[in-house]
Design a protein around this motif. Structure first.
Motif, PDB file in Angstrom:
ATOM      1  N   ASN A 123       5.490  15.406  -0.878  1.00 28.66           N
ATOM      2  CA  ASN A 123       5.021  14.846  -0.980  1.00 28.66           C
ATOM      3  C   ASN A 123       4.378  14.682   0.453  1.00 28.66           C
ATOM      4  N   THR A 124       3.775  16.074   1.541  1.00 26.39           N
ATOM      5  CA  THR A 124       2.802  15.915   2.450  1.00 26.39           C
ATOM      6  C   THR A 124       1.465  16.257   1.616  1.00 26.39           C
ATOM      7  N   ILE A 125       1.719  16.777   0.524  1.00 22.44           N
ATOM      8  CA  ILE A 125       0.530  17.482   0.083  1.00 22.44           C
ATOM      9  C   ILE A 125       0.079  16.389  -0.969  1.00 22.44           C
ATOM     10  N   ILE A 126       0.994  15.316  -1.106  1.00 21.56           N
ATOM     11  CA  ILE A 126       0.080  14.269  -1.700  1.00 21.56           C
ATOM     12  C   ILE A 126      -0.622  13.113  -1.115  1.00 21.56           C
ATOM     13  N   LYS A 127       0.665  13.594   0.363  1.00 19.70           N
ATOM     14  CA  LYS A 127      -0.277  12.419   1.432  1.00 19.70           C
ATOM     15  C   LYS A 127      -1.645  12.805   1.661  1.00 19.70           C
ATOM     16  N   THR A 128      -1.875  14.341   1.791  1.00 18.83           N
ATOM     17  CA  THR A 128      -2.658  15.552   2.416  1.00 18.83           C
ATOM     18  C   THR A 128      -4.399  14.617   1.526  1.00 18.83           C
ATOM     19  N   VAL A 129      -3.846  14.625  -0.088  1.00 12.61           N
ATOM     20  CA  VAL A 129      -5.208  15.173  -0.891  1.00 12.61           C
ATOM     21  C   VAL A 129      -5.248  12.861  -0.415  1.00 12.61           C
ATOM     22  N   ASN A 130      -4.384  12.032  -1.058  1.00 13.48           N
ATOM     23  CA  ASN A 130      -4.924  10.459  -0.366  1.00 13.48           C
ATOM     24  C   ASN A 130      -5.505  10.465   0.960  1.00 13.48           C
ATOM     25  N   PHE A 131      -5.196  11.711   1.589  1.00 17.89           N
ATOM     26  CA  PHE A 131      -6.054  11.094   2.813  1.00 17.89           C
ATOM     27  C   PHE A 131      -7.496  11.493   3.360  1.00 17.89           C
ATOM     28  N   VAL A 132      -7.675  12.417   2.323  1.00 17.19           N
ATOM     29  CA  VAL A 132      -9.018  13.144   2.232  1.00 17.19           C
ATOM     30  C   VAL A 132      -9.691  12.152   1.384  1.00 17.19           C
ATOM     31  N   LYS A 133      -9.521  12.173   0.167  1.00 16.20           N
ATOM     32  CA  LYS A 133      -9.773  11.076  -1.335  1.00 16.20           C
ATOM     33  C   LYS A 133      -9.796   9.892  -0.787  1.00 16.20           C
ATOM     34  N   VAL A 134      -9.180   9.384   0.177  1.00 16.92           N
ATOM     35  CA  VAL A 134      -9.345   7.634  -0.118  1.00 16.92           C
ATOM     36  C   VAL A 134     -10.500   7.296  -0.273  1.00 16.92           C
ATOM     37  N   ASN A 135     -10.735   6.136  -1.061  1.00 21.37           N
ATOM     38  CA  ASN A 135     -11.662   5.066  -1.343  1.00 21.37           C
ATOM     39  C   ASN A 135     -12.044   6.223  -2.278  1.00 21.37           C
ATOM     40  N   CYS A 136     -12.199   7.546  -3.301  1.00 17.12           N
ATOM     41  CA  CYS A 136     -12.796   8.404  -3.656  1.00 17.12           C
ATOM     42  C   CYS A 136     -14.620   8.587  -2.754  1.00 17.12           C
ATOM     43  N   LEU A 137     -15.196   8.246  -4.213  1.00 13.47           N
ATOM     44  CA  LEU A 137     -16.540   7.996  -3.955  1.00 13.47           C
ATOM     45  C   LEU A 137     -17.090   7.308  -2.376  1.00 13.47           C
ATOM     46  N   TYR A 138     -16.609   6.428  -1.738  1.00 13.83           N
ATOM     47  CA  TYR A 138     -17.324   5.695  -0.462  1.00 13.83           C
ATOM     48  C   TYR A 138     -16.764   6.204   0.449  1.00 13.83           C
ATOM     49  N   SER A 139     -15.858   7.266   0.317  1.00 16.47           N
ATOM     50  CA  SER A 139     -15.197   7.504   1.700  1.00 16.47           C
ATOM     51  C   SER A 139     -15.847   8.608   2.090  1.00 16.47           C
ATOM     52  N   LEU A 140     -15.313   8.251   3.723  1.00 21.34           N
ATOM     53  CA  LEU A 140     -16.415   9.046   4.331  1.00 21.34           C
ATOM     54  C   LEU A 140     -15.148  10.305   4.766  1.00 21.34           C
ATOM     55  N   ASN A 141     -14.047  10.753   4.807  1.00 21.62           N
ATOM     56  CA  ASN A 141     -13.647  11.636   4.548  1.00 21.62           C
ATOM     57  C   ASN A 141     -13.677  12.950   3.772  1.00 21.62           C
TER      58      ASN A 141
END
Length: 402
Positions: free
Chosen positions: A169-187
């Protein structure tokens, strides 16, 4: 005609004109109808056939019923896509049955020739009172129902102890945090620049989907390879909740173990796929995987982590806590496989793989015709020569035809 009347240049100009949408659509429909007509004709000539059904939801959230068929053609097994029909309202067993019945009757296919039906394990399919399988058996009593082995393997693979589930679950949350909104994400852009500055092997993380659950294996592999970059990025972004989880004791070991076990599960999943796969091959692979887990559990209990390549890279010795965690998961995973494959030991392939050496008692005594046919086959020298030179599917298809 234009080439003959007006010349080559005029013909080239005419060829450059695009066909209308209706013309393209009409040609595709004609090709589709012709292919379906050929498949139906081959099924009728073959006599017996088996079907595999699956209900899936497309990108527009519409339920689609997919059907694939397998039958004997030219003394070998042939697989074809049969039909795709929308389920406009509900997806109950009666709705699936109605679609299949309408198709078989419209194409003139006999229910009595249906010898096998394979579905997933949904209650709508396997319900004992009004499920799809129950309705099929009423129409085709000789059909053998089967719960898809790939689907069972995927379900069995989902078991995880609470510690490993928290890590996942931590891995998934981390991936989602980094890739939120994917192409347009500042992260996403910042993380990519960080990976470039650190000369990382990769620059992006991977997403997974719940439908392809085993794709988490590729996600976890990428996260492990970029674990230093991720940890630094979380510190820069002051993401304390995720950073505290990443800094917890044994988090890296649990992450490494998830990489190793998902790699093994992904490998098994791929081995159960492919055109022309047979259930006897599936049984052998599932049995082998269960025995592998038993051997892995034995080795882990002795402190041997050689089969866990990623874990072995970061720890030299396996402490008691890690041993217990890995052993607990392997034991639970083994139990889930045996629960989802209760018939794995009773499914024998000796008669199929070695018909000329199999004892006649491998066929029940109440099946006198079957025993007689086996004894006749074992004394057929021509059949024995064909068995030694042809594949199993070709041999048995030719025996059925004769």
């Amino acid at each position: 005609m234009v080439k003959l009347v007006l010349g080559e240049k005029s013909a080239e100009k005419l060829n450059a004109i695009s066909l209308s949408n209706n013309a393209v659509q009409r040609r595709i429909s004609q090709i589709s109808d012709d292919i379906k007509e050929q498949v139906i004709l081959e099924i009728k000539r073959a006599g017996l056939f088996s079907i595999q059904l699956d209900e899936s939801t497309d990108v527009q959230s519409c339920s689609q019923l997919l059907a694939f068929v397998r039958y004997v053609h030219d003394e070998d097994l042939k697989e074809e896509f049969l039909f795709c029909e929308p389920l406009e309202q509900s997806t109950k067993g009666e709705d699936v049955m109605q679609k299949l019945t309408e198709f078989l009757e419209s194409e003139g296919l006999d229910w009595g020739n249906l010898c096998g039906i394979c579905t997933d394990g949904a209650p709508a399919m396997l319900g004992s009172q009004s499920g799809f399988i129950t309705r099929v058996i009423q129409k085709a009593p000789n059909a053998i129902p089967l719960h898809c082995m790939i689907h069972r393997q995927a379900l069995a693979s989902k078991t995880l102890p609470s510690e490993l589930q928290d890590t996942l679950n931590t891995i998934i949350k981390t991936v989602n945090f980094v890739k939120v909104n994917c192409l347009y994400s500042l992260n996403t852009r910042l993380f990519k620049r960080l990976c470039q500055d650190m000369d990382a092997a990769h620059e992006t993380l991977l997403f997974h989907t719940a439908v392809h659950w085993l794709s988490k294996g590729n996600v976890i592999q990428r996260v492990f390879e970029l674990r230093e970059e991720i940890s630094l990025f979380l510190r820069i972004q002051n993401k304390q909740d995720l950073l505290s989880a990443w800094s917890a004791d044994s988090f890296e070991i649990r992450l490494a173990y998830l990489v190793d076990i998902f790699r093994q599960l992904n490998t098994l999943n791929l081995e159960l796929q492919g055109k022309g796969s047979l259930i006897i091959d599936f049984v052998d692979k599932i049995k082998a995987f269960i025995r592998k887990m038993e051997n892995w559990r034995r080795k882990v209990g002795m402190g041997n982590l050689a089969m866990l390549e990623t874990v072995s890279e970061i720890v030299e010795e396996c402490d008691a806590t890690t041993q217990n965690l890995i052993t607990q998961h392997l034991e639970a995973l083994e139990g889930e496989f045996k629960r989802y494959f209760p018939d794995i030991q009773s499914l024998t392939s000796r008669l199929i793989r070695a018909p000329f050496t199999a004892p006649v008692t491998c066929i029940p005594d109440d099946n006198d015709d079957g025993q007689t046919e086996l004894l006749t086959l074992q004394e057929d020298s021509g059949a024995k020569m064909k068995f030694e030179t042809e594949s199993l599917t070709v041999f048995w298809s030719s025996m059925a035809a004769s």
